[in-house]
Scaffold this active site. Structure first.
Site, PDB file in Angstrom:
ATOM      1  N   HIS A  76     -12.977  -9.435  -1.785  1.00 13.14           N
ATOM      2  CA  HIS A  76     -13.060  -9.845  -0.373  1.00 13.14           C
ATOM      3  C   HIS A  76     -14.494 -10.323  -0.134  1.00 13.14           C
ATOM      4  CE1 HIS A  76      -9.069  -8.505   0.520  1.00 13.14           C
ATOM      5  NE2 HIS A  76      -9.313  -7.306   0.019  1.00 13.14           N
ATOM      6  N   GLU A 132      -7.438  -9.238  -4.875  1.00 14.72           N
ATOM      7  CA  GLU A 132      -7.244  -9.473  -3.433  1.00 14.72           C
ATOM      8  C   GLU A 132      -8.182 -10.574  -2.935  1.00 14.72           C
ATOM      9  OE1 GLU A 132      -7.445  -5.848  -1.143  1.00 14.72           O
ATOM     10  OE2 GLU A 132      -6.431  -4.672  -2.686  1.00 14.72           O
ATOM     11  N   ASN A 173      -8.640   0.152  -8.367  1.00 12.32           N
ATOM     12  CA  ASN A 173      -8.922  -1.084  -7.634  1.00 12.32           C
ATOM     13  C   ASN A 173      -9.973  -0.801  -6.565  1.00 12.32           C
ATOM     14  OD1 ASN A 173      -7.975  -3.810  -6.979  1.00 12.32           O
ATOM     15  ND2 ASN A 173      -7.020  -2.942  -5.141  1.00 12.32           N
ATOM     16  N   ASP A 194     -10.206 -13.311  -1.248  1.00  4.82           N
ATOM     17  CA  ASP A 194     -10.317 -14.213  -0.095  1.00  4.82           C
ATOM     18  C   ASP A 194     -11.803 -14.377   0.212  1.00  4.82           C
ATOM     19  OD1 ASP A 194     -10.826 -11.749   1.243  1.00  4.82           O
ATOM     20  OD2 ASP A 194      -8.941 -11.768   2.336  1.00  4.82           O
TER      21      ASP A 194
HETATM   22  O1  G3I Z   1       3.036  -1.522  11.165  1.00  6.76           O
HETATM   23  C1  G3I Z   1       2.360  -1.706  12.414  1.00  6.76           C
HETATM   24  C2  G3I Z   1       3.280  -2.258  13.429  1.00  6.76           C
HETATM   25  O2  G3I Z   1       4.294  -1.327  13.685  1.00  6.76           O
HETATM   26  C3  G3I Z   1       2.489  -2.599  14.682  1.00  6.76           C
HETATM   27  O3  G3I Z   1       3.324  -3.235  15.602  1.00  6.76           O
HETATM   28  C4  G3I Z   1       1.304  -3.513  14.369  1.00  6.76           C
HETATM   29  C5  G3I Z   1       0.427  -3.781  15.584  1.00  6.76           C
HETATM   30  O4  G3I Z   1      -0.864  -4.173  15.199  1.00  6.76           O
HETATM   31  O5  G3I Z   1       0.515  -2.880  13.402  1.00  6.76           O
HETATM   32  C6  G3I Z   1       1.222  -2.672  12.194  1.00  6.76           C
HETATM   33  O6  G3I Z   1       0.378  -2.103  11.264  1.00  6.76           O
HETATM   34  C7  G3I Z   1      -0.576  -2.987  10.704  1.00  6.76           C
HETATM   35  C8  G3I Z   1      -0.330  -3.066   9.204  1.00  6.76           C
HETATM   36  O7  G3I Z   1      -1.356  -3.840   8.599  1.00  6.76           O
HETATM   37  C9  G3I Z   1       1.010  -3.679   8.872  1.00  6.76           C
HETATM   38  O8  G3I Z   1       1.078  -4.978   9.299  1.00  6.76           O
HETATM   39  C10 G3I Z   1      -1.956  -2.414  10.975  1.00  6.76           C
HETATM   40  O9  G3I Z   1      -2.220  -2.476  12.373  1.00  6.76           O
HETATM   41  C11 G3I Z   1      -2.998  -3.201  10.211  1.00  6.76           C
HETATM   42  O10 G3I Z   1      -4.263  -2.541  10.336  1.00  6.76           O
HETATM   43  C12 G3I Z   1      -2.624  -3.273   8.747  1.00  6.76           C
HETATM   44  O11 G3I Z   1      -3.596  -4.051   8.105  1.00  6.76           O
HETATM   45  C13 G3I Z   1      -3.553  -4.043   6.703  1.00  6.76           C
HETATM   46  C14 G3I Z   1      -4.802  -3.401   6.133  1.00  6.76           C
HETATM   47  O12 G3I Z   1      -4.769  -3.474   4.732  1.00  6.76           O
HETATM   48  C15 G3I Z   1      -4.941  -1.945   6.538  1.00  6.76           C
HETATM   49  O13 G3I Z   1      -5.999  -1.366   5.881  1.00  6.76           O
HETATM   50  C16 G3I Z   1      -3.465  -5.480   6.238  1.00  6.76           C
HETATM   51  O14 G3I Z   1      -2.242  -6.053   6.663  1.00  6.76           O
HETATM   52  C17 G3I Z   1      -3.558  -5.535   4.708  1.00  6.76           C
HETATM   53  O15 G3I Z   1      -3.636  -6.860   4.309  1.00  6.76           O
HETATM   54  C18 G3I Z   1      -4.820  -4.799   4.274  1.00  6.76           C
HETATM   55  O16 G3I Z   1      -4.910  -4.830   2.891  1.00  6.76           O
HETATM   56  C19 G3I Z   1      -6.049  -4.147   2.321  1.00  6.76           C
HETATM   57  C20 G3I Z   1      -5.621  -3.639   0.968  1.00  6.76           C
HETATM   58  O17 G3I Z   1      -4.468  -2.860   1.075  1.00  6.76           O
HETATM   59  C21 G3I Z   1      -6.752  -2.869   0.300  1.00  6.76           C
HETATM   60  N1  G3I Z   1      -7.955  -3.636   0.253  1.00  6.76           N
HETATM   61  C22 G3I Z   1      -8.390  -4.222   1.510  1.00  6.76           C
HETATM   62  C23 G3I Z   1      -7.276  -5.043   2.122  1.00  6.76           C
HETATM   63  C24 G3I Z   1      -7.745  -5.726   3.382  1.00  6.76           C
HETATM   64  O18 G3I Z   1      -8.056  -4.792   4.366  1.00  6.76           O
END
Ligand code: G3I
Length: 431
Positions: A322, A350, A286, A352
């Protein structure tokens, strides 16, 4: 009288050599059938060899079993793909070839006048239309109600719950809470689940990135991790993003901890690990910015070719999607076609399409067109099995936290009200 090699020396009933050849061939066929019966994709049911849970059970160019294990029946998703789904699966409408169409509708079965994104996808011959779901959404009842509507969504992907930092935060210590919670929603609703993800450079716990492991140790850590996670969800996942974001923009391999320590063979190694852990799940690679043709997509094409050449288990390419309003590539269909020509299935995993804020009617109209064009590209290629949006509402989009001043990328707004993009998706499937 049957030929008996024991009496050959009497020379009385020696059969002619053509009969002997025939007999040898028959024995070979029987042996082959016996061998096939032991293959992991099939389970014996009342003397008939049947596909296991969620296994393929029919479709064009399918020569495997056409019946399902006990408790499952063969559902036709499209002419190319029939799958063993639980008999209680609320949207199941087809039985195996020996059975008849179900006569009663369940309460969640759409009425003929129903509309929805998943219904539109199905009408276009797609296997599913899905959404990512992150764990905070699980306690949001209005959000969950729409997500659970199978007229809209027939597939879910955990946005974070199955990633390495969520599943193995300390070495050898596994936590399943988040991933299992998403699985429970999918199971309750009868939605397919995509697994996300085994080997990815991001959201890795520091014990992996800062462990300074040598090749053999990191290989065994990666293989164990993938086998354990894929094994935990064995039989319950339609497809896995086994490898995520392996490429740089120019199509060369990204220098991740896995690539730098193990070399490019980390990709086939982790694919083999996933296959060993779950023979039924489709195994994907992916990536983002492989939506249209270009250097990065060419890198993916070359990787799939080399994996196929070495007979590594690779079933699909995931195009993340994306994208940016007004900047959607015009070569998406040609790109999907070039992946399909390699003998893999394709999914938009994914999707959007973000915009610069604030939202205006013009930007929403452009976003509608953009969604329509992406969906149309998938709809036009049979090997494109489905589309997943990266959550369905702007309320839970990852975009604003990463791209300053940008957002509103999804078909439902923050108040769970449908945007023009919704109609763009419906129109794209109908085009
Ligand atoms: O788990 C912690 C939590 O403990 C804390 O309180 C909070 C405060 O900001 O952060 C939480 O972690 C976050 C995590 O998502 C879980 O919610 C991270 O900060 C945040 O950076 C993370 O973002 C995710 C991102 O991947 C990280 O790379 C997004 O939700 C998620 O939608 C996104 O998904 C990715 C795919 O896996 C791969 N392709 C790109 C896509 C978009 O970035």
């Amino acid at each position: 009288m049957p030929y008996n090699p024991e009496i050959k020396s009497t020379n009385i009933l020696e059969p002619p050599s053509s009969i002997k050849t025939l007999e040898v061939m028959l024995k070979l066929i029987v042996s082959l059938a016996t061998l096939l019966a032991t293959l992991p994709f099939a389970t014996a049911t009342a003397g008939v060899y049947a596909s296991g849970p969620w296994g393929q059970c029919g479709g064009k160019i399918w020569f495997g079993p056409k019946t399902c294990a006990v408790g499952y029946h063969c559902k036709e998703w499209n002419p190319w793909y029939y799958q063993c789904v639980p008999v209680a699966h609320p949207t199941s409408t087809h039985q195996s070839s020996t059975s008849t169409r179900t006569s009663s509708r369940s309460s969640t079965t759409p009425s003929p006048t129903s509309t929805g994104l998943a219904l539109s996808a199905k009408a276009a011959g797609k296997l599913y239309f899905g959404s990512a779901l992150d764990n905070p959404g699980l306690t949001d009842e209005p959000y969950l109600a729409i997500l659970s509507d199978k007229n809209q969504f027939t597939q879910l992907t955990p946005a974070n719950g199955m990633k390495w930092e969520s599943t193995e935060p300390s070495r050898g210590v596994y936590t399943w809470t988040q991933g299992d919670a998403v699985l429970a929603v999918a199971k309750k609703n009868g939605q397919l689940l995509r697994g996300h993800t085994c080997a990815w450079h991001s959201q890795l716990p520091s014990w992996v990135t800062a462990g300074n492991f040598d090749n053999a140790t990191l290989t065994s850590i990666m293989v164990d991790h993938c086998k354990t996670v894929v094994g935990h969800y064995k039989g319950q996942i339609y497809s896995w993003d086994v490898v995520n974001e392996a490429f740089n923009e120019d199509g060369t391999f990204r220098e991740t901890v896995f690539y730098n320590t193990i070399g490019p063979s980390y990709i086939s190694k982790v694919l083999h690990a996933a296959r060993e852990a779950d023979h039924h799940a489709k195994l994907y690679i992916n990536d983002y910015n492989i939506d249209g043709t270009g250097a990065k997509s060419t890198g993916m094409v070359n990787l799939i070719k080399s994996l196929k050449a070495e007979r590594a288990p690779i079933d699909g390419v995931g195009i993340q999607g994306h994208l940016i309003v007004g900047q959607v590539p015009t070569t998406i269909q040609a790109n999907i076609e070039q992946f399909a020509a390699l003998g893999v299935e394709v999914a938009i995993t994914e999707l959007d399409i973000r915009m610069e804020l604030p939202v205006t009617p013009e930007k929403l109209a452009q976003q509608k067109e953009d969604y329509k064009n992406v969906i149309k590209a998938c709809a036009n290629v049979p090997a494109c099995v489905g589309v997943t949006i990266w959550d369905y509402t702007d309320k839970y989009s990852w975009v604003p936290s990463v791209f300053d001043g940008e957002g509103a990328p999804l078909p439902w707004d923050e108040n769970l009200v449908k945007k023009p993009a919704y109609d763009g998706i419906v129109e794209g499937f109908a085009a």
